[in-house]
Structure formats: C-alpha cells, structure tokens
Write a protein that holds these residues in place. Structure first.
Motif, mmCIF file in Angstrom:
data_model
loop_
_atom_site.group_PDB
_atom_site.id
_atom_site.type_symbol
_atom_site.label_atom_id
_atom_site.label_comp_id
_atom_site.label_asym_id
_atom_site.label_seq_id
_atom_site.Cartn_x
_atom_site.Cartn_y
_atom_site.Cartn_z
ATOM 1 N N VAL A 34 0.848 -1.204 0.000
ATOM 2 C CA VAL A 34 0.000 0.000 0.000
ATOM 3 C C VAL A 34 0.882 1.252 0.000
ATOM 4 O O VAL A 34 0.608 2.222 -0.713
ATOM 5 C CB VAL A 34 -0.967 0.018 1.206
ATOM 6 N N ASP A 35 1.965 1.224 0.786
ATOM 7 C CA ASP A 35 2.900 2.360 0.803
ATOM 8 C C ASP A 35 3.433 2.637 -0.603
ATOM 9 O O ASP A 35 3.505 3.791 -1.042
ATOM 10 C CB ASP A 35 4.090 2.070 1.731
ATOM 11 N N GLN A 36 3.813 1.564 -1.289
ATOM 12 C CA GLN A 36 4.352 1.731 -2.648
ATOM 13 C C GLN A 36 3.278 2.307 -3.578
ATOM 14 O O GLN A 36 3.573 3.158 -4.431
ATOM 15 C CB GLN A 36 4.847 0.380 -3.190
ATOM 16 N N ALA A 37 2.036 1.879 -3.389
ATOM 17 C CA ALA A 37 0.934 2.387 -4.226
ATOM 18 C C ALA A 37 0.653 3.855 -3.919
ATOM 19 O O ALA A 37 0.340 4.642 -4.826
ATOM 20 C CB ALA A 37 -0.317 1.546 -4.015
ATOM 21 N N VAL A 38 0.770 4.227 -2.639
ATOM 22 C CA VAL A 38 0.587 5.631 -2.250
ATOM 23 C C VAL A 38 1.650 6.493 -2.925
ATOM 24 O O VAL A 38 1.361 7.555 -3.481
ATOM 25 C CB VAL A 38 0.635 5.787 -0.701
ATOM 26 N N TRP A 39 2.917 6.051 -2.857
ATOM 27 C CA TRP A 39 4.004 6.775 -3.536
ATOM 28 C C TRP A 39 3.681 6.962 -5.023
ATOM 29 O O TRP A 39 3.753 8.059 -5.560
ATOM 30 C CB TRP A 39 5.326 6.022 -3.372
ATOM 31 N N ARG A 40 3.305 5.872 -5.678
ATOM 32 C CA ARG A 40 3.071 5.912 -7.127
ATOM 33 C C ARG A 40 1.893 6.837 -7.462
ATOM 34 O O ARG A 40 1.957 7.619 -8.415
ATOM 35 C CB ARG A 40 2.801 4.493 -7.638
ATOM 36 N N TYR A 41 0.830 6.751 -6.653
ATOM 37 C CA TYR A 41 -0.346 7.600 -6.902
ATOM 38 C C TYR A 41 0.049 9.079 -6.793
ATOM 39 O O TYR A 41 -0.255 9.884 -7.676
ATOM 40 C CB TYR A 41 -1.465 7.284 -5.900
ATOM 41 N N VAL A 42 0.708 9.427 -5.680
ATOM 42 C CA VAL A 42 1.076 10.836 -5.459
ATOM 43 C C VAL A 42 2.015 11.322 -6.557
ATOM 44 O O VAL A 42 1.854 12.424 -7.094
ATOM 45 C CB VAL A 42 1.723 11.022 -4.066
ATOM 46 N N MET A 43 2.986 10.491 -6.916
ATOM 47 C CA MET A 43 3.966 10.912 -7.923
ATOM 48 C C MET A 43 3.322 11.096 -9.295
ATOM 49 O O MET A 43 3.654 12.024 -10.032
ATOM 50 C CB MET A 43 5.112 9.900 -8.000
ATOM 51 N N ARG A 44 2.392 10.223 -9.634
ATOM 52 C CA ARG A 44 1.712 10.363 -10.935
ATOM 53 C C ARG A 44 0.820 11.603 -10.924
ATOM 54 O O ARG A 44 0.772 12.347 -11.910
ATOM 55 C CB ARG A 44 0.901 9.099 -11.242
ATOM 56 N N GLN A 45 0.142 11.840 -9.817
ATOM 57 C CA GLN A 45 -0.676 13.052 -9.698
ATOM 58 C C GLN A 45 0.213 14.297 -9.760
ATOM 59 O O GLN A 45 -0.097 15.265 -10.459
ATOM 60 C CB GLN A 45 -1.446 13.051 -8.370
ATOM 61 N N ASN A 46 1.306 14.238 -9.001
ATOM 62 C CA ASN A 46 2.241 15.361 -8.996
ATOM 63 C C ASN A 46 2.673 15.702 -10.415
ATOM 64 O O ASN A 46 2.614 16.844 -10.844
ATOM 65 C CB ASN A 46 3.496 15.013 -8.186
ATOM 66 N N TYR A 47 3.116 14.675 -11.111
ATOM 67 C CA TYR A 47 3.658 14.958 -12.432
ATOM 68 C C TYR A 47 2.575 15.454 -13.379
ATOM 69 O O TYR A 47 2.790 16.399 -14.146
ATOM 70 C CB TYR A 47 4.373 13.752 -13.032
ATOM 71 N N SER A 48 1.406 14.842 -13.308
ATOM 72 C CA SER A 48 0.315 15.238 -14.185
ATOM 73 C C SER A 48 -0.008 16.718 -14.022
ATOM 74 O O SER A 48 -0.231 17.434 -14.996
ATOM 75 C CB SER A 48 -0.930 14.403 -13.868
ATOM 76 N N TYR A 49 0.029 17.191 -12.754
ATOM 77 C CA TYR A 49 -0.311 18.591 -12.507
ATOM 78 C C TYR A 49 0.921 19.494 -12.553
ATOM 79 O O TYR A 49 0.907 20.575 -13.142
ATOM 80 C CB TYR A 49 -0.996 18.715 -11.141
ATOM 81 N N LEU A 50 2.017 19.034 -11.924
ATOM 82 C CA LEU A 50 3.186 19.901 -11.766
ATOM 83 C C LEU A 50 3.872 20.219 -13.082
ATOM 84 O O LEU A 50 4.639 21.177 -13.172
ATOM 85 C CB LEU A 50 4.191 19.263 -10.794
ATOM 86 N N LYS A 51 3.595 19.413 -14.085
ATOM 87 C CA LYS A 51 4.161 19.687 -15.406
ATOM 88 C C LYS A 51 3.858 21.136 -15.820
ATOM 89 O O LYS A 51 4.656 21.791 -16.481
ATOM 90 C CB LYS A 51 3.571 18.711 -16.422
#
Length: 595
Positions: A34-51
């Motif tokens: 679950v921790d790994q999934a949380v990391w991946r979710y946040v990072m994908r969201q981050n990149y999608s928006y932070l771009k």
C-alpha cells in the motif's frame, strides 16, 4: 553511531558525530505494498499537474536525484545520484530539531523522513515523510543556484540563536504530527495535543532568530514561488509534495506577495493551508534577503545583544572574543558599562574553550565543569587591545610569565595574580592568559574570582564579535543535542489488512511483469467483498484493464464502482476523480512529451 553508513557518498561521510546521532536506517522492507501504491499515486498526480506549474522539469529533476514515479526511493540509489551533484541524503525519524536540520543543509545533505504517509493522509501529511522530503526537495537540488541557496541557508541557520520556548514548540509540533499520522490515536489525545500546541504558540514572546529564520525557510524552501505575481511557478517542497495544496495554492484567493525582508513578519501554521504565498523573481533574491537578515543576527553582531540572546536560550551557546577565543557554555550573566558595552561574561556548568572550531587541549567541559567567566575590553589608559600587543608591550603592561600582574580594565574590573602562561596563536596574537593565586573584582568591590577557586584562565579580547547557537567544537564538547524520546509510530497490521496488502502486491506484480491478467477479476471481487473502504487498488486494476483493453465489462463495473464511491464518500471524491484523470491521460505519455 558506531555502524555509521555513509553510502559511499562524500557529503554524508563528512557528517560529524553530533549529526550522525539522528540518522536511522531506512528499513526498505518495512514499506508495504500500500505504501508503494501511495508513492506511485502521489507521484503520478504530482507529475500530471506539476508539469504545468513547477519551476523546473519535474521528471528530469527526479531522475537526477535517483527517484522514480514507480517506487519509493532507495537511499543508496539516491546517494549514488545526488553524489554526482555534490549532495547526499540520510533518513531520520520524523521531525528533528531545527538547528540540526539546518546544519545538515550546510553539509549539503538532504534529511529524509524514513516513514511514508498513510493512505488517509495521501493529499497532505502533518508529519515529514519520504514523499515530502525526497519528491519535494530532491528534484530541484540539481539547480545550482537553488542548491547554493539551500546550503548557505543551512550554514546561517546552524548559527541561529533559539529561545528556550522554541524547543517546547518543537516538541509540541513533533508530538502532534506523530499522533495525527498514527492510525489508532484517540481523538481526545489529538485534541489535547492540539490545545497544548496552541497554548505554546500563543505564548512564545518575541520570536527568536531561529523562529524568524524558520519563517524565511518556510516561505522559500517549503512554500516558495518564483516568477511573477500573475504567473508564478512552484519550487517549494511543501507545495511540490502536496497534491492538494499544489493545486489550491494557485487559486486567486491565496494572495501572492513579493518575497523580501518584510516576509520575516509573516508567521505560519504548519497544520493548515497557507493564506498567502511569496514570489521571488530569482533565486539570487533569496540569497540577498538571507544576507540582509544574517546581518541582524548575533553571530555577526556579537556584543551585549548577542549575550542577552545566549542567556535567554538556556542551552549551550558560543561567544567569540575579538582575539578568536571561543567560549562555549550556558550563559548566565554579563556585565555592562554605561554605554551598554560588555565588561564581562559568565557561563555556568560544563564549559569549553576553542579556537577556529577546535577545542583547546585541556580546556574541555570537564576541566571547566563549573563554568567560566572573564572580562571583556581594553586595559585602562592603553589604546592597543591586549590581543594586538607584541611581547615588549605585554611586558611593559606587567604581563610576563612568573611575575605578578595587576591588570585594570577600562570597565573598572581588576585582575591580579601570578602569570603562568601567555597563550598565543601562531601569528603572535594573544588569546588567553593563565594566572594563579588570582583575584578578579569589579570597581564596586564585587568579587568575580578568588584564589581558592583554582587556576584562572582569563580570556583576552577587546569585544565579543560573534555569538552563535551550540558549541564551537560540537563533537569535542559532546553537546547533548536533543534527540526526542517521542518516536514515530510503527504500525502492526491485522490479518485483514495483510490480505489487502497482498492484493496490492499482486496488482503491482501483474502490471510490472505483464503476466497474470486473468487474476484481476478475482482480485477486484475480493476488494468489493472484504475491503469496501479501499479505493486506490480498484483504480490500479482499472488502469491495467483500460490500458490493455482487457475485460471491458469488468472495466465498466469498476468505473461505476469508483464513480459511486466518489459521489458517496466526499473525502475520496477528489482523489478518485484525479486518479481517473491520470488513467485517461497517462503519465508516461506526458513524460514523453516533456522529453
């Protein structure tokens, strides 16, 4: 720490012992699926928006720091990559004292909280975590102007004087953040900790140097924007690692102000979204503001103002005489003349003497276990300061070994005793005189030292040129840097949660190995029946089905399932909708566009 691991990183290897004590093992195996999934979710969201709103190319920054969107970073990989740009990284347990945090920065070492936020705090966590520290701070480290600012800030911050109330505040913030991140903390206990923090915050008095610097750090390193007021970009790690606030901060209701010296007057609340943010045109402006603030600090101003701050601190601090002699201890008293110039200073308890950051042999805290006191100033009727006198002038003033000296200072303090040693630097400057059978008294007859107290080491110096936090030679002084006894919670998982972890693990394995797609229907069925609170694993299954074009009926069922959850559970609405958006607009596609 005897088994100190420097990760073959030069910056980590340079860390002194008093900083090594905060380091904990990352224990990578503790991260759950679950921790790994949380990391991946946040990072994908981050990149999608932070771009669109981050100051620098986010993915390139991640790669240069040894980070990926897919996996929680491994500390060795991070150090291998950060080492190429002159930085390193270590893991610690939650919040560490501000002075220590600053000093790590000065050594060009990123401090990374080993823990990761729980899924119910996925948008924002009140506690430091590996997402905030690595995904927030690390990617921008590759920018030379910025990392120079960061390390320079650390070197200034490490010298900042703190008040005795600052540590109370630190402990209260740390305690509350640990409780809020603990899955089983009683609401009553959290409310009590919030009340305690509020009480301390409201009774801080005048903010210390460390508190004011903390504000500058918060509004730049953590929550900084760069560019123009109309179209700023994010570079602050707090915003870059918060998928909630990185979006909301750009809304017009969050006021944007220019970053300057006035920013130091804006306090912040770590537990709430910020009502305003500060924009700098360039990173050089950050250094200019820091320089202007540093000019107001005790380590540059010294004098009675600095000793007052040291006395209020009630913790070890260091005063530097104009001769270069450094006196470390807990300062308890000082003398002032009619012009408010220092006439003497006093420490109590274990004290030490040093020069250029190295403790003088035989002058550690066990030798000066009961404190240290000495005059400050020039001799009466003599223009030249003692530290600047050559041997002939010293003799003319009655200062020579094995002779009785009577030294009367401009302040009226008189030192009378048998000179045994004149301590000089290689350049001939005198920094201390040791006397036996010595009496030191003020003009009003008040005794400052008497013969039966032992040998008297008189510091030499016309004035105090610097006062800073902590010991001059921290490792020799073995400064009891405060390591909190409140540790972050380590969670023990029940059988039901362990089964949920197994589902997450299988979904990740199917996605990465591109095998076992036929297991997905059963996995979703188990989620539906036994883990109705979960939403993230359902998103991950939907992502695989959508991108692979598999089981269209199941894809439709999961989509409806998530849409119903989104409307029925307000706390998950944005998370689910954002997850669905990234499935429709894959991160890999965005990375390719950036490259």
């Amino acid at each position: 720490m005897n088994d100190f691991n420097d990760f073959n990183n030069p910056q980590v290897a340079k860390l002194p012992r008093h900083l090594q004590q905060f380091i904990v093992e990352q224990r990578y195996e503790r991260y759950t699926p679950v921790d790994q999934a949380v990391w991946r979710y946040v990072m994908r969201q981050n990149y999608s928006y932070l771009k669109h709103v981050a100051y620098y190319p986010y993915i390139k920054g991640l790669q240069r720091a040894g980070l990926s969107i897919e996996h929680i970073p491994d500390l060795q990989t991070m150090n291998d990559n950060l080492g190429k740009i002159g930085w390193g990284a270590v893991t610690v347990d939650g919040f560490i004292p501000p002075a220590a945090f600053m000093e790590y920065q000065a050594y060009r070492v990123l401090v990374i909280a080993a823990d990761i936020r729980q899924i119910n705090h996925i948008e924002y966590t009140p506690a430091p975590d590996i997402i905030h520290e690595s995904a927030g701070h690390a990617p921008i480290i590759a920018d030379t102007d910025y990392n120079n600012y960061l390390s320079y800030f650390g070197s200034i911050g490490a010298k900042a004087m703190f008040s005795s109330k600052d540590f109370e505040l630190y402990e209260a913030i740390r305690h509350l953040s640990i409780l809020k991140e603990a899955p089983d903390a009683p609401a009553q206990e959290i409310a009590r900790a919030e009340k305690q923090l509020e009480l301390i915050s409201e009774n801080m008095g005048e903010p210390s140097e460390m508190a004011l610097l903390g504000r500058l750090h918060w509004w730049t390193v953590e929550y900084g924007l760069i560019g123009t007021l109309e179209n700023p970009k994010i570079y602050g790690a707090g915003l870059l690692s918060s998928i909630g606030e990185s979006s909301s901060c750009m809304k017009p209701e969050v006021e944007k102000l220019w970053y300057n010296m006035d920013t130091v007057n804006y306090a912040y609340d770590i537990t709430k979204p910020q009502p305003q943010l500060f924009v700098t045109e360039t990173f050089q402006n950050l250094i200019d503001v820091l320089e202007a603030f540093a000019d107001t600090m005790a380590f540059r101003r010294g004098g009675s103002e600095g000793i007052v701050k040291a006395i209020e601190c009630k913790n070890p601090a260091t005063a530097v005489y104009s001769s270069g002699l450094q006196v470390t201890g807990i300062f308890t008293d000082m003398g002032l003349d009619q012009q408010d110039e220092l006439t003497f200073l006093r420490t109590s308890g274990p004290s030490a003497l040093a020069y250029e950051g190295r403790q003088l042999e035989g002058h550690g805290k066990f030798y000066h276990k009961d404190g240290f006191s000495s005059p400050v100033g020039k001799l009466k009727g003599i223009d030249r300061a003692i530290e600047d006198m050559d041997i002939l002038m010293l003799i003319n003033c009655g200062i020579r070994p094995n002779h009785i000296a009577v030294l009367e200072f401009e302040s009226g303090i008189t030192v009378k005793g048998l000179v045994t040693i004149i301590h000089q630097h290689k350049d001939g400057r005198t920094f201390m005189i040791t006397l036996e059978d010595c009496t030191v008294k003020e003009s009003n007859g008040n005794i400052l030292f008497q013969p039966d107290w032992g040998v008297y080491d008189m510091a030499v110096g016309q004035k105090i040129v610097s006062v800073f936090n902590g010991a001059a030679d921290k490792d020799a002084y073995e400064e009891p840097t405060h390591v909190s006894d409140k540790q972050t919670h380590k969670i023990v998982y029940d059988e039901k949660t362990a089964k949920l972890h197994q589902i997450y693990k299988q979904v990740r394995s199917i996605r990465e190995k591109e095998l076992g797609f036929e297991e997905l229907p059963a996995l979703f069925d188990a989620l539906k029946k036994n883990h109705r609170d979960d939403w993230l694993s359902a998103l991950e299954i939907l992502e695989i089905l959508h991108h692979r074009g598999l089981y269209p009926e199941l894809e439709k069922e999961i989509r409806v399932y998530l849409e119903l959850k989104s409307s029925a559970e307000p706390e998950h609405t944005k998370l689910i909708n954002d997850g669905l958006h990234v499935i429709e607009n894959p991160v890999l596609q965005l990375i390719t566009e950036e490259d």
